[in-house]
Design a protein around this motif. Structure first.
Motif, PDB file in Angstrom:
ATOM      1  N   LEU A  39       0.829  -1.209   0.000  1.00  0.00           N
ATOM      2  CA  LEU A  39       0.000   0.000   0.000  1.00  0.00           C
ATOM      3  C   LEU A  39       0.862   1.257   0.000  1.00  0.00           C
ATOM      4  CD1 LEU A  39      -2.676  -1.355   2.477  1.00  0.00           C
ATOM      5  CD2 LEU A  39      -2.972  -0.936   0.024  1.00  0.00           C
ATOM      6  N   GLY A  40       2.115   1.091  -0.373  1.00  0.00           N
ATOM      7  CA  GLY A  40       3.033   2.227  -0.392  1.00  0.00           C
ATOM      8  C   GLY A  40       3.558   2.504   1.006  1.00  0.00           C
ATOM      9  N   HIS A  41       4.319   3.579   1.112  1.00  0.00           N
ATOM     10  CA  HIS A  41       4.953   3.907   2.387  1.00  0.00           C
ATOM     11  C   HIS A  41       4.060   4.823   3.212  1.00  0.00           C
ATOM     12  CE1 HIS A  41       8.605   1.993   1.003  1.00  0.00           C
ATOM     13  NE2 HIS A  41       8.430   2.608  -0.157  1.00  0.00           N
ATOM     14  N   ALA A  42       4.082   4.572   4.525  1.00  0.00           N
ATOM     15  CA  ALA A  42       3.360   5.421   5.491  1.00  0.00           C
ATOM     16  C   ALA A  42       1.890   5.597   5.107  1.00  0.00           C
ATOM     17  CB  ALA A  42       4.060   6.780   5.634  1.00  0.00           C
ATOM     18  N   HIS A  43       1.244   4.499   4.712  1.00  0.00           N
ATOM     19  CA  HIS A  43      -0.179   4.582   4.375  1.00  0.00           C
ATOM     20  C   HIS A  43      -0.949   5.035   5.629  1.00  0.00           C
ATOM     21  CE1 HIS A  43      -4.268   3.338   3.422  1.00  0.00           C
ATOM     22  NE2 HIS A  43      -3.897   3.333   2.152  1.00  0.00           N
ATOM     23  N   PRO A  44      -1.778   6.083   5.506  1.00  0.00           N
ATOM     24  CA  PRO A  44      -2.408   6.656   6.704  1.00  0.00           C
ATOM     25  C   PRO A  44      -3.200   5.644   7.541  1.00  0.00           C
ATOM     26  CG  PRO A  44      -2.822   8.020   4.771  1.00  0.00           C
ATOM     27  CD  PRO A  44      -2.109   6.806   4.279  1.00  0.00           C
ATOM     28  N   LYS A  48      -2.236   4.718  11.388  1.00  0.00           N
ATOM     29  CA  LYS A  48      -3.228   4.941  12.447  1.00  0.00           C
ATOM     30  C   LYS A  48      -3.402   3.660  13.292  1.00  0.00           C
ATOM     31  CE  LYS A  48      -8.046   6.583  12.858  1.00  0.00           C
ATOM     32  NZ  LYS A  48      -8.874   5.429  13.154  1.00  0.00           N
ATOM     33  N   THR A  49      -3.574   2.531  12.604  1.00  0.00           N
ATOM     34  CA  THR A  49      -3.760   1.269  13.337  1.00  0.00           C
ATOM     35  C   THR A  49      -2.532   0.944  14.179  1.00  0.00           C
ATOM     36  OG1 THR A  49      -5.177   0.415  11.594  1.00  0.00           O
ATOM     37  CG2 THR A  49      -4.220  -1.203  13.069  1.00  0.00           C
ATOM     38  N   LYS A  51      -0.338   2.936  15.456  1.00  0.00           N
ATOM     39  CA  LYS A  51      -0.258   3.824  16.630  1.00  0.00           C
ATOM     40  C   LYS A  51      -1.279   3.406  17.684  1.00  0.00           C
ATOM     41  CE  LYS A  51       1.382   8.206  14.687  1.00  0.00           C
ATOM     42  NZ  LYS A  51       0.903   9.435  14.075  1.00  0.00           N
ATOM     43  N   GLU A  52      -2.510   3.165  17.226  1.00  0.00           N
ATOM     44  CA  GLU A  52      -3.572   2.836  18.190  1.00  0.00           C
ATOM     45  C   GLU A  52      -3.285   1.520  18.908  1.00  0.00           C
ATOM     46  OE1 GLU A  52      -7.223   5.151  15.906  1.00  0.00           O
ATOM     47  OE2 GLU A  52      -7.247   2.960  15.978  1.00  0.00           O
ATOM     48  N   GLN A  53      -2.916   0.506  18.141  1.00  0.00           N
ATOM     49  CA  GLN A  53      -2.654  -0.793  18.775  1.00  0.00           C
ATOM     50  C   GLN A  53      -1.373  -0.721  19.604  1.00  0.00           C
ATOM     51  OE1 GLN A  53      -4.778  -3.390  18.760  1.00  0.00           O
ATOM     52  NE2 GLN A  53      -3.401  -4.430  20.202  1.00  0.00           N
ATOM     53  N   GLY A  54      -0.406   0.087  19.137  1.00  0.00           N
ATOM     54  CA  GLY A  54       0.859   0.238  19.872  1.00  0.00           C
ATOM     55  C   GLY A  54       0.649   0.773  21.267  1.00  0.00           C
ATOM     56  N   GLU A  55      -0.381   1.547  21.434  1.00  0.00           N
ATOM     57  CA  GLU A  55      -0.650   2.117  22.759  1.00  0.00           C
ATOM     58  C   GLU A  55      -1.472   1.172  23.636  1.00  0.00           C
ATOM     59  OE1 GLU A  55      -2.342   5.953  21.950  1.00  0.00           O
ATOM     60  OE2 GLU A  55      -0.403   6.757  21.314  1.00  0.00           O
ATOM     61  N   LYS A  56      -2.015   0.089  23.010  1.00  0.00           N
ATOM     62  CA  LYS A  56      -2.875  -0.817  23.781  1.00  0.00           C
ATOM     63  C   LYS A  56      -2.150  -2.101  24.204  1.00  0.00           C
ATOM     64  CE  LYS A  56      -6.802  -0.254  21.095  1.00  0.00           C
ATOM     65  NZ  LYS A  56      -7.994  -0.796  20.494  1.00  0.00           N
ATOM     66  N   PRO A 273      -0.753  -9.449  18.748  1.00  0.00           N
ATOM     67  CA  PRO A 273      -1.807  -8.440  18.554  1.00  0.00           C
ATOM     68  C   PRO A 273      -1.374  -7.253  17.691  1.00  0.00           C
ATOM     69  CG  PRO A 273      -1.773  -9.156  20.834  1.00  0.00           C
ATOM     70  CD  PRO A 273      -0.575  -9.787  20.177  1.00  0.00           C
ATOM     71  N   LEU A 274      -0.126  -6.803  17.851  1.00  0.00           N
ATOM     72  CA  LEU A 274       0.307  -5.635  17.077  1.00  0.00           C
ATOM     73  C   LEU A 274       0.349  -5.970  15.584  1.00  0.00           C
ATOM     74  CD1 LEU A 274       1.255  -2.713  17.217  1.00  0.00           C
ATOM     75  CD2 LEU A 274       3.587  -3.528  17.583  1.00  0.00           C
ATOM     76  N   ALA A 275       0.999  -7.094  15.265  1.00  0.00           N
ATOM     77  CA  ALA A 275       1.089  -7.510  13.861  1.00  0.00           C
ATOM     78  C   ALA A 275      -0.295  -7.745  13.271  1.00  0.00           C
ATOM     79  CB  ALA A 275       1.925  -8.783  13.754  1.00  0.00           C
ATOM     80  N   MET A 276      -1.146  -8.396  14.036  1.00  0.00           N
ATOM     81  CA  MET A 276      -2.464  -8.773  13.505  1.00  0.00           C
ATOM     82  C   MET A 276      -3.376  -7.567  13.303  1.00  0.00           C
ATOM     83  SD  MET A 276      -2.422 -12.026  12.921  1.00  0.00           S
ATOM     84  CE  MET A 276      -0.797 -11.697  12.288  1.00  0.00           C
ATOM     85  N   ALA A 277      -3.258  -6.575  14.189  1.00  0.00           N
ATOM     86  CA  ALA A 277      -4.075  -5.370  14.010  1.00  0.00           C
ATOM     87  C   ALA A 277      -3.690  -4.685  12.693  1.00  0.00           C
ATOM     88  CB  ALA A 277      -3.882  -4.425  15.188  1.00  0.00           C
TER      89      ALA A 277
END
Ligand code: PLP
Length: 391
Positions: A39-44, A48-49, A51-56, A273-277
């Motif tokens: 999906l190219g680099h830094a796909h929004p 987003k996912t 960052k969100e999962q990284g915090e959980k 969980p991080l990879a799967m999200a």
């Protein structure tokens, strides 16, 4: 370790199909991390996912249920022949799982003598012992002791040879529906159908390695879907599955996975969980008409333009091949040197077997970007031609 022949280039940032080097240059990326940043680099959506999962929650272990893993497995099964999935961190590990599952199947099926794995010349399945033995490429086997027993290779697509080789000791046939490293060689739909019929008839499992050609690369979610009756028993995917996050998966029918019972296989990191999200977001974005339709449209345009180049430079281009956005351009002059010359034009392309360069851009590449890539290739061809005249 000195195992890589690296280009003298480093990047600090990417956006879509653009990469920005540490010294401030902009490149058009037709390598895509070797068909990985689908999906190219830094796909929004992916950022987003992440960052969100990284915090959980990042990691818990497969001794617990992992909802994100179940969500991705459900999606993969709903979109394919498969009933079950094992998650890994790489394509190679998915191949290991596939080969183990195949041998185990025959054990629980009362045919423990079925251990042999048939692969094909020019294939690439990874670098573990089983993977290099399944591909049989001499240069990857040399210096690592005796070959593992039970692995043979046949000419790619030679079904007469396959018919002769299938025997009561054959466990599985492993093949890439579109060879990647081997130089973007695609099996035809008829070949895939015939292969499926032959293996079914022989009681042999069919394993597809769609690590490179799967996840939308050919314009369908999986390359085997182009054929009408060619569903495998087991299939490996990776690369674009995580959009650049390391994820692999071994998919199987319930029947083929019968031997994969508790304790038989496992992974610490696979399916966390991080990879799967991230995988779920990548999957949903790739498995959409917007992305898959774009692959078909842009690939059609790209290949047409590349064939135009071939007509204008018949002395330098032998042929244009592949499927979808897994494109190979077979050159007359050395492909490695050509890759360096393309970099001078700020275009990144990958190498491949059979003296090809491979174009493996993001699946959301635009037609304008494809056109820009062709213009940069044309300039590179002019440089090659000028240097040949000067010599
Ligand atoms: N199979 C195919 C078709 C591949 O192209 C690759 C990697 O290029 C692999 C397997 C191995 O995957 P990984 O490098 O993620 O272990």
């Amino acid at each position: 370790m000195g195992v890589y022949n690296r280009a003298p280039l480093a990047f600090e940032r990417g956006e879509g199909s653009r990469l920005y080097s540490t010294d401030g240059e902009e490149f058009l990326d037709c390598v895509g991390g070797i068909a990985t940043t689908g999906l190219g680099h830094a796909h929004p959506a992916l950022v987003k996912t992440l960052k969100e999962q990284g915090e959980k929650l990042w990691h818990v272990s497969n001794i617990f249920r992992i909802p994100q893993q179940e969500a991705l497995a459900d999606r993969l099964c709903a979109a394919s022949f498969a009933d079950v999935v094992f998650f890994t961190n790489s394509g190679t590990e998915a191949i290991e799982c596939a080969l183990k599952a195949a041998r185990r199947y025959h054990v629980v099926n009362g045919q423990p003598d079925r251990v042999d794995i048939i692969g094909f010349d020019g294939s690439f399945h990874g670098r573990s012992y089983a993977a290099v033995n399944a591909s049989g490429n001499a240069s990857y086997l040399e210096g690592f002791g005796p070959r593992l027993p039970g692995y043979t290779q046949l000419p790619f697509g030679d079904w007469e040879a396959l018919k002769a080789a299938l025997s009561p000791t054959t466990a599985a046939v492993i093949i890439e529906p579109v060879q990647g490293e081997g130089g973007a060689r695609a099996l035809t739909e008829a070949q895939l159908n015939e292969l499926r019929a032959m293996t079914r008839e022989a009681g042999v499992l069919l394993i597809y390695d769609e690590v490179q050609c799967g996840m939308g690369r050919t314009g369908k979610l999986f390359a085997y879907e182009w054929a009408s009756d060619a569903e495998p028993d087991i299939m490996c995917v990776a690369k674009a599955l995580g959009g650049g996050f390391p994820i692999g998966a071994c998919l199987a029918s319930a029947e083929a996975a019968r031997g994969m019972t508790v304790g038989v296989h496992g992974s610490t990191f696979g399916g966390n969980p991080l990879a799967m999200a991230v995988g779920v977001t990548a999957f949903d974005t790739i498995n959409s008409e917007e992305t898959l339709g774009n692959v078909r449209d842009v690939a059609g345009y790209f290949v047409q333009q590349l064939n135009g180049l071939k007509d204008r430079y018949p002395d330098l281009i032998v042929d244009v091949r592949g499927k979808g956005l897994l494109i190979g351009v077979k050159l007359v002059s050395n492909n490695r040197e050509f890759m360096a010359l393309a970099r001078d034009q700020k275009l990144l392309v990958a190498g491949g077997g059979d003296n090809c360069i491979r174009l493996l851009p993001a699946l959301n590449l635009t037609q304008e970007e494809a056109s820009e890539a062709v213009a940069k290739l044309e300039k590179t061809l002019d440089v090659v031609r000028a240097s040949q005249k000067a010599a």
